[in-house]
Design an enzyme around this catalytic site. Structure first.
Site, PDB file in Angstrom:
ATOM      1  N   SER A 106       7.899  12.982 -16.256  1.00  0.00           N
ATOM      2  CA  SER A 106       7.660  12.515 -14.879  1.00  0.00           C
ATOM      3  C   SER A 106       7.671  13.665 -13.881  1.00  0.00           C
ATOM      4  O   SER A 106       8.122  13.494 -12.759  1.00  0.00           O
ATOM      5  CB  SER A 106       8.710  11.478 -14.499  1.00  0.00           C
ATOM      6  OG  SER A 106      10.001  12.056 -14.600  1.00  0.00           O
ATOM      7  N   CYS A 107       7.192  14.850 -14.285  1.00  0.00           N
ATOM      8  CA  CYS A 107       7.196  16.007 -13.393  1.00  0.00           C
ATOM      9  C   CYS A 107       6.364  15.697 -12.147  1.00  0.00           C
ATOM     10  O   CYS A 107       5.238  15.219 -12.240  1.00  0.00           O
ATOM     11  CB  CYS A 107       6.652  17.232 -14.104  1.00  0.00           C
ATOM     12  SG  CYS A 107       7.695  17.698 -15.507  1.00  0.00           S
TER      13      CYS A 107
HETATM   14 FE    FE Z   1       7.514  15.678 -16.591  1.00  0.00          FE
END
Ligand code: FE
Length: 201
Positions: free
Chosen positions: A103-104
Site C-alpha cells: 500500500s505504498c
Molecule cells: Fe506498498
C-alpha cells in the site's frame, strides 16, 4: 522473537521503537514528529500543489522534476520521506498509481490512503484491467489514449498531476484546489468543474 509476536501490535511496535532508538536509527522525538506529520497530512495538501502547478508554470516544472522539493516549497514537511515523483496527465496519456505489493502511498502529501487502495482487488485489477477498473470509478479513458500504470514502492512514491478542467479559466488558485479530489491524484478519477457549482463530491 516468538514471544514478541505473541503479544499485541502495540507491544510489537514498542519493541521496534526500542530497537530503533537503541541502534541510534531514530529518536523518540523523531518518531513522534513523523507520526504527527503523517496524522496531519490530507489530500488538501496535494490539491494545493496541483492548483499551484496549474497557475504557475515554473512551479509545475519544479513539481515534475522533484515532487518532494515542490511539496516542501509550499510548507508540506517531507523530511525522512522517500522521493516523490509526479506524473503529468496529458491529452495523450493518463496515469494510474498502484502499489502492487502492499500500500505504498505518498502519505506525507496525501495523508492515509483510501481503503480500496490497499485492497487485493484494486492492486490486481489496476494491472490486469486498468481501463475496466477506471470505468467503475466513472473514468472513461478513450481507446486511443495511452494509459500508464505506475507501481509505487517503499523507495519511490508517485502522485498524479491531473489536467486542469475546462471552464476554469477564471478560477482562483484556491477555487482550483477545491476541485481536486484524492482520487484525481491517484488517477482513478479526474477533476471536473462540478464542485465549483456546489455539487457534493
Ligand atoms: Fe506498498
Amino acid at each position: 522473537m516468538s514471544d514478541i509476536l505473541e503479544t499485541g501490535g502495540e507491544q510489537l511496535l514498542a519493541a521496534l521503537r526500542h530497537v530503533l532508538e537503541g541502534k541510534g536509527i531514530a529518536t523518540t522525538d523523531e518518531i513522534q514528529e513523523r507520526m504527527a506529520v503523517t496524522d496531519a497530512a490530507n489530500p488538501g495538501q496535494g490539491a494545493r500543489m496541483v492548483a499551484k502547478a496549474w497557475v504557475d508554470p515554473a512551479y509545475r516544472r519544479a513539481m515534475l522534476q522533484d515532487g518532494a522539493a515542490a511539496a516542501e516549497a509550499i510548507g508540506i514537511p517531507m523530511r525522512g520521506m522517500p522521493p516523490l515523483g509526479v506524473l503529468e496527465n496529458t491529452p495523450e496519456t493518463h496515469h494510474l498509481v498502484v502499489c502492487t505489493l502492499c500500500s505504498c502511498y505518498p502519505r506525507a502529501v496525501l495523508g492515509y490512503p483510501p481503503f480500496w487502495f490497499k485492497s487485493a482487488a484494486y492492486r490486481a485489477r489496476a494491472v490486469r484491467d486498468p481501463r475496466g477498473l477506471l470505468a467503475e470509478f466513472g473514468t472513461l479513458i478513450a481507446p486511443d489514449r495511452k494509459l500508464r500504470v505506475i507501481d509505487s514502492t517503499a523507495d519511490y512514491r508517485w502522485m498524479v498531476l491531473p489536467m486542469r478542467p475546462a471552464g476554469t479559466e477564471g478560477s482562483s488558485e484556491s477555487e482550483l484546489a477545491s476541485l481536486v479530489r484524492e482520487g484525481d491524484m491517484i488517477g482513478v478519477t479526474v477533476p471536473a468543474m462540478r464542485a465549483l457549482q456546489g455539487e457534493k463530491r
